[in-house]
Write a protein that holds these residues in place. Structure first.
Motif, PDB file in Angstrom:
ATOM      1  N   GLU A 128      62.949  83.235  10.392  1.00 38.19           N
ATOM      2  CA  GLU A 128      62.734  82.551   9.103  1.00 38.19           C
ATOM      3  C   GLU A 128      61.515  83.125   8.391  1.00 38.19           C
ATOM      4  O   GLU A 128      61.549  83.360   7.172  1.00 38.19           O
ATOM      5  N   ARG A 129      60.435  83.366   9.149  1.00 35.34           N
ATOM      6  CA  ARG A 129      59.229  83.941   8.540  1.00 35.34           C
ATOM      7  C   ARG A 129      59.506  85.349   8.012  1.00 35.34           C
ATOM      8  O   ARG A 129      59.057  85.709   6.929  1.00 35.34           O
ATOM      9  N   MET A 130      60.247  86.123   8.786  1.00 34.74           N
ATOM     10  CA  MET A 130      60.575  87.493   8.359  1.00 34.74           C
ATOM     11  C   MET A 130      61.420  87.462   7.091  1.00 34.74           C
ATOM     12  O   MET A 130      61.158  88.215   6.138  1.00 34.74           O
ATOM     13  N   LEU A 131      62.429  86.596   7.059  1.00 34.42           N
ATOM     14  CA  LEU A 131      63.288  86.497   5.874  1.00 34.42           C
ATOM     15  C   LEU A 131      62.487  86.021   4.667  1.00 34.42           C
ATOM     16  O   LEU A 131      62.679  86.522   3.550  1.00 34.42           O
ATOM     17  N   ALA A 132      61.615  85.053   4.876  1.00 33.27           N
ATOM     18  CA  ALA A 132      60.774  84.565   3.779  1.00 33.27           C
ATOM     19  C   ALA A 132      59.886  85.684   3.263  1.00 33.27           C
ATOM     20  O   ALA A 132      59.690  85.836   2.050  1.00 33.27           O
ATOM     21  N   SER A 133      59.351  86.476   4.164  1.00 31.40           N
ATOM     22  CA  SER A 133      58.499  87.609   3.776  1.00 31.40           C
ATOM     23  C   SER A 133      59.295  88.611   2.949  1.00 31.40           C
ATOM     24  O   SER A 133      58.831  89.095   1.912  1.00 31.40           O
ATOM     25  N   PHE A 134      60.497  88.934   3.389  1.00 25.93           N
ATOM     26  CA  PHE A 134      61.348  89.865   2.630  1.00 25.93           C
ATOM     27  C   PHE A 134      61.655  89.306   1.244  1.00 25.93           C
ATOM     28  O   PHE A 134      61.618  90.029   0.242  1.00 25.93           O
ATOM     29  N   ASN A 135      61.989  88.001   1.213  1.00 27.25           N
ATOM     30  CA  ASN A 135      62.306  87.373  -0.079  1.00 27.25           C
ATOM     31  C   ASN A 135      61.091  87.378  -1.007  1.00 27.25           C
ATOM     32  O   ASN A 135      61.230  87.613  -2.213  1.00 27.25           O
ATOM     33  N   ASN A 136      59.905  87.147  -0.462  1.00 32.85           N
ATOM     34  CA  ASN A 136      58.676  87.173  -1.280  1.00 32.85           C
ATOM     35  C   ASN A 136      58.412  88.574  -1.801  1.00 32.85           C
ATOM     36  O   ASN A 136      58.023  88.745  -2.957  1.00 32.85           O
ATOM     37  N   GLN A 137      58.644  89.576  -0.983  1.00 33.72           N
ATOM     38  CA  GLN A 137      58.458  90.974  -1.405  1.00 33.72           C
ATOM     39  C   GLN A 137      59.463  91.330  -2.504  1.00 33.72           C
ATOM     40  O   GLN A 137      59.111  91.997  -3.481  1.00 33.72           O
ATOM     41  N   LYS A 138      60.672  90.840  -2.331  1.00 33.37           N
ATOM     42  CA  LYS A 138      61.722  91.131  -3.308  1.00 33.37           C
ATOM     43  C   LYS A 138      61.393  90.476  -4.647  1.00 33.37           C
ATOM     44  O   LYS A 138      61.530  91.092  -5.704  1.00 33.37           O
ATOM     45  N   LYS A 139      60.916  89.227  -4.639  1.00 34.13           N
ATOM     46  CA  LYS A 139      60.551  88.518  -5.871  1.00 34.13           C
ATOM     47  C   LYS A 139      59.354  89.195  -6.544  1.00 34.13           C
ATOM     48  O   LYS A 139      59.299  89.298  -7.774  1.00 34.13           O
ATOM     49  N   ALA A 140      58.404  89.659  -5.751  1.00 35.23           N
ATOM     50  CA  ALA A 140      57.219  90.326  -6.306  1.00 35.23           C
ATOM     51  C   ALA A 140      57.600  91.640  -6.974  1.00 35.23           C
ATOM     52  O   ALA A 140      57.000  92.044  -7.973  1.00 35.23           O
ATOM     53  N   ALA A 141      58.604  92.301  -6.442  1.00 35.68           N
ATOM     54  CA  ALA A 141      59.039  93.585  -6.999  1.00 35.68           C
ATOM     55  C   ALA A 141      59.829  93.395  -8.286  1.00 35.68           C
ATOM     56  O   ALA A 141      59.918  94.304  -9.107  1.00 35.68           O
ATOM     57  N   GLU A 142      60.363  92.241  -8.502  1.00 34.81           N
ATOM     58  CA  GLU A 142      61.185  92.008  -9.700  1.00 34.81           C
ATOM     59  C   GLU A 142      60.354  91.750 -10.861  1.00 34.81           C
ATOM     60  O   GLU A 142      59.579  91.684 -11.521  1.00 34.81           O
TER      61      GLU A 142
END
Length: 133
Positions: free
Chosen positions: A119-133
């Motif tokens: 869950e932490r890894m997925l949240a981290s990926f999602n946060n990185q993806k949102k920051a890149a957008e």
């Protein structure tokens, strides 16, 4: 058929088993129904034995253990040998079940920890993806 005997269908309904199961237990010499041609009639003794078979299976006893224990009924010592042997086997099965439960509890705890990490890894990926957008 007498009041004390049940047909295979009545046994199936009473114990929630299939005819195949009853025939299998008969072939394994666990049940001894009265045979009238193709018809099987199960006595009170068969019903008591089936109840013990199903309980034994639920507790993890093998069919061979169950057969041996049921055969001890007629030893002639008022079932003392049967009770003693059943107690010994049941105690061993309980210890095994408790060990399995401990192992399962450990595996569940490990899996939960892995899921939290995931869950932490997925949240981290999602946060990185949102920051890149």
């Amino acid at each position: 058929m007498t009041e004390d005997s049940l047909t295979i269908r009545q046994m199936c309904d009473a114990f929630d088993v299939t005819p195949r199961t009853l025939r299998f237990y008969e072939a394994k010499e666990l049940l001894f129904p009265i045979r009238e041609g193709q018809k099987r009639l199960f006595t009170r003794r068969d019903r008591a034995r089936l109840k013990l078979i199903l309980r034994g299976k639920r507790f993890g006893f093998s069919l061979e253990e169950i057969r041996q224990l049921l055969n001890l009924y007629d030893v002639g010592d008022q079932q003392q040998t049967q009770y003693e042997r059943t107690y010994e086997i049941a105690k061993g099965h309980l210890e095994g079940m408790e060990r399995q439960r401990e192992e399962l509890d450990e595996a569940i705890a490990d899996l939960k920890a892995q899921l939290k990490w995931g869950e932490r890894m997925l949240a981290s990926f999602n946060n990185q993806k949102k920051a890149a957008e």
